[in-house]
Design an enzyme around this catalytic site. Structure first.
Site, PDB file in Angstrom:
ATOM      1  N   ASP A  39      65.595  21.099  -2.955  1.00 19.28           N
ATOM      2  CA  ASP A  39      65.959  22.451  -3.395  1.00 19.28           C
ATOM      3  C   ASP A  39      64.829  23.170  -4.139  1.00 19.28           C
ATOM      4  O   ASP A  39      65.022  23.664  -5.266  1.00 19.28           O
ATOM      5  CB  ASP A  39      67.189  22.374  -4.330  1.00 19.28           C
ATOM      6  CG  ASP A  39      68.389  21.723  -3.656  1.00 19.28           C
ATOM      7  OD1 ASP A  39      68.648  22.031  -2.488  1.00 19.28           O
ATOM      8  OD2 ASP A  39      69.075  20.902  -4.313  1.00 19.28           O
ATOM      9  N   GLU A 207      74.655  28.950   1.609  1.00 20.58           N
ATOM     10  CA  GLU A 207      74.343  28.611   0.215  1.00 20.58           C
ATOM     11  C   GLU A 207      72.863  28.852  -0.056  1.00 20.58           C
ATOM     12  O   GLU A 207      72.151  29.369   0.800  1.00 20.58           O
ATOM     13  CB  GLU A 207      74.693  27.143  -0.046  1.00 20.58           C
ATOM     14  CG  GLU A 207      73.917  26.208   0.864  1.00 20.58           C
ATOM     15  CD  GLU A 207      74.427  24.785   0.863  1.00 20.58           C
ATOM     16  OE1 GLU A 207      75.467  24.511   0.248  1.00 20.58           O
ATOM     17  OE2 GLU A 207      73.783  23.943   1.498  1.00 20.58           O
TER      18      GLU A 207
HETATM   19  C1  6LW Z   1      72.524  22.417  -3.270  1.00 22.97           C
HETATM   20  C2  6LW Z   1      73.058  23.120  -2.119  1.00 22.97           C
HETATM   21  C3  6LW Z   1      73.293  22.004  -1.183  1.00 22.97           C
HETATM   22  O1  6LW Z   1      72.840  23.013  -4.472  1.00 22.97           O
HETATM   23  O2  6LW Z   1      73.183  20.825  -1.780  1.00 22.97           O
HETATM   24  O3  6LW Z   1      74.140  21.191   0.763  1.00 22.97           O
HETATM   25  C4  6LW Z   1      73.185  21.088  -3.116  1.00 22.97           C
HETATM   26  N1  6LW Z   1      73.646  22.095  -0.004  1.00 22.97           N
HETATM   27  O4  6LW Z   1      72.214  24.116  -1.643  1.00 22.97           O
HETATM   28  C5  6LW Z   1      72.499  20.016  -3.838  1.00 22.97           C
HETATM   29  O5  6LW Z   1      71.165  19.927  -3.472  1.00 22.97           O
END
Ligand code: 6LW
Length: 533
Positions: A39, A207
């Protein structure tokens, strides 16, 4: 050749050698931050670049890296490094601090993030990105995860995040929203706007949003498909900050999901953009390297070139995927001092690379006279607590690590040694106890004693050698007389997708425990070595 041209050549060679005596490369290798670096988020201030990653339960949490060329990065501090800032006690390894965003505005650095299971959305600020960072300002009114910040031309600050939808029309449906963040009142104000559910009509886990204003228009870049095989980045455009946002026809702007299961790099997504002082655009993003479809190093940070065609970011034009080697950014080559292979535990502080698991509530180690002293405590790594563990990231598929330990006990419950840790349920430990050395595996919470060897002397060298998907533990009374303990073991134990090992990553280091009973004993480590092979 004339004397003049020879001297010009010599000056040229000298100029191309930097202070560390290396010649300047024209290319760089990916990943730029190998090992557990998921991330990524990046910002630039003048000609300085700062990058942060998610760290779940590792403490200190959220490392801050600095670079002047986007390729050479130096760890300069952590955002979460005071126990009062955040409490990870009781959380499984996949919770804690999720994807953070770093931004700079009018003299202040901001990191906004979600502590999942421990308070949810918050931001912290610092005038020096190396720290200290403030205590968290909690935003209980902000639902969901993956917050990001942007300042519009009118000076207003906007929060962008992702959250679930009440009635899902398809599995994994989520929504990206924004709302104004009033930094005076320290809370979200005004109306919340739904910006997108993602590009695909079955987009799952939309996300990791970041909002940018580029050439007077708003660019919303998000991840879709979840952080595994179907991960991707899509972009959406609007003339107004609150939308409507229209998906770009080129979407996904980058993904590796169409390259097949055997392509050695997958899960590309969760990106952030930065423009250099020379006008180039680059993106940092996460990806997973695979060996025989297995990922042992978890999510790592990669760098890709971006060129805008109109409003559309084209990732690595001509390739459309993340490259393992490519021409480096047009920035002055700025190598950073390499960490020594052997940490001699000099000074009175542990190096920044060392972390523990969950928030420590008491001092359990000290560094003095060239030794790391680890207190035995009753906490064990199998419980959701902070045990006496110190680990560092594993950055290579082939590596060796070794430590020299002095530890003696007359009690059957006391143990200390080397640990290869992924989660409280998935790890290997090579430990010394009263009169033996034991290799223990924990896989999906099931513990197995792999080997036990009688061993009496106080000093021992503990060694581990990893070779892609296999690992061999060994021990000895001198580094030259190492003997294997147990057969070669499988690194599937600490790989992604096994039990609860999902978001976080693996670490190698030291561990000591008195297994549920009080103890006054301690283990001494003279040095710890980690090196690629
Ligand atoms: C992160 C999100 C994700 O906050 O995993 O699957 C989470 N997506 O973007 C943890 O890295």
């Amino acid at each position: 050749m004339s004397l003049r041209s020879i001297s010009i050549m010599i000056v040229g060679v000298i100029l191309s050698l930097n202070v560390f005596g290396q010649s300047e490369p024209t290319t760089f290798d990916n990943p730029i931050l190998p090992g557990y670096h998921p991330d990524p988020s990046i910002c630039r201030v003048g000609d300085d670049y700062y990058l942060i990653n998610s760290t779940f339960l590792w403490f200190p949490g959220i490392p801050v890296y600095h670079s002047n060329d986007l390729v050479n990065w130096e760890l300069i501090g952590h955002v979460i490094n005071r126990p009062e800032q955040m409490d990870f006690t009781g959380l499984p390894d996949k919770l804690g601090v999720f994807a953070p965003t770093i931004r700079y505005h009018e003299g202040l650095f901001y990191v906004i993030n979600t502590c999942v299971g421990c308070g949810m959305n918050f931001y912290v600020t610092a005038s020096n990105p190396a720290g200290p960072w403030s205590d968290p300002v909690w935003l209980p009114e902000a639902p969901g995860i993956d917050p990001s910040l942007m300042w519009d031309d009118d000076g207003k600050c906007y929060y962008t995040g992702m959250t679930g939808v009440e009635e899902q029309k398809w599995s994994g449906q989520s929504v990206i929203y924004n709302q104004e963040l009033d930094l005076e009142q320290k809370k979200l104000v005004g109306e919340r706007h739904e910006l997108t559910f993602g590009h695909a009509n079955n987009a799952s886990y939309s996300e990791g949003p970041h909002l940018y204003k580029i050439n007077g228009k708003y660019l919303l870049m998000i991840s879709e498909g979840g952080t595994g095989l179907y991960h991707s980045l899509t972009v959406h455009h609007s003339d107004s900050i609150n939308g409507p946002y229209v998906a770009d026809y080129i979407n996904p702007v980058i993904t590796h999901r169409n390259l097949g299961l055997d392509y050695p790099l997958h899960a590309i997504g969760h990106g952030d953009l930065v423009q250099t002082q020379n006008g180039e655009w680059w993106s940092v993003l996460l990806g997973k390297r695979k060996i025989d479809r297995i990922t042992t190093l978890a999510r790592e940070t990669f760098l890709a070139k971006v060129e805008f065609e109109g409003q559309t970011p084209i990732f690595n034009p001509g390739y459309g995927k993340v490259l393992m080697k490519q021409t480096r950014p047009n920035l002055p080559w700025s190598p950073v001092k390499k960490e020594p292979v052997r940490d001699q535990f000099e000074g009175e502080k542990l190096g920044l690379k060392w972390c523990t698991i969950r928030t420590p509530k008491e001092n359990f180690y000290s560094v003095k006279n060239g030794k790391l002293k680890l207190k035995l405590r009753k906490e064990v790594m199998d419980s959701l607590v902070n045990p006496s563990i110190l680990i560092q990231r594993i950055e290579h598929h082939k590596f060796e690590a070794m430590t020299k330990m002095s530890f003696k006990t007359s009690k059957a419950n006391e143990q200390a040694g080397l640990t290869f840790y992924r989660t409280n349920e998935n790890h290997y430990n090579l430990l010394k106890d009263k009169n033996s050395l034991i290799l223990i595996k924990s896989f999906k919470g099931k513990k197995t004693e792999i080997a036990r060897i009688p061993f009496k002397s106080k000093d021992v060298y503990l060694h581990v050698e990893a070779n892609d998907l296999e690992v061999q533990f060994s021990y000895g009374e001198s580094p030259k007389s190492l003997k294997p303990i147990g057969e070669k073991q499988s690194l599937v134990v600490i790989a992604d997708g096994q039990g609860n090992a999902m978001f976080n990553g693996p670490g190698i280091g030291v561990y000591a425990t008195s297994n549920g009973l009080e103890s006054k004993n301690q283990a001494l480590f003279e040095w710890f070595e980690y090196d690629r092979k």
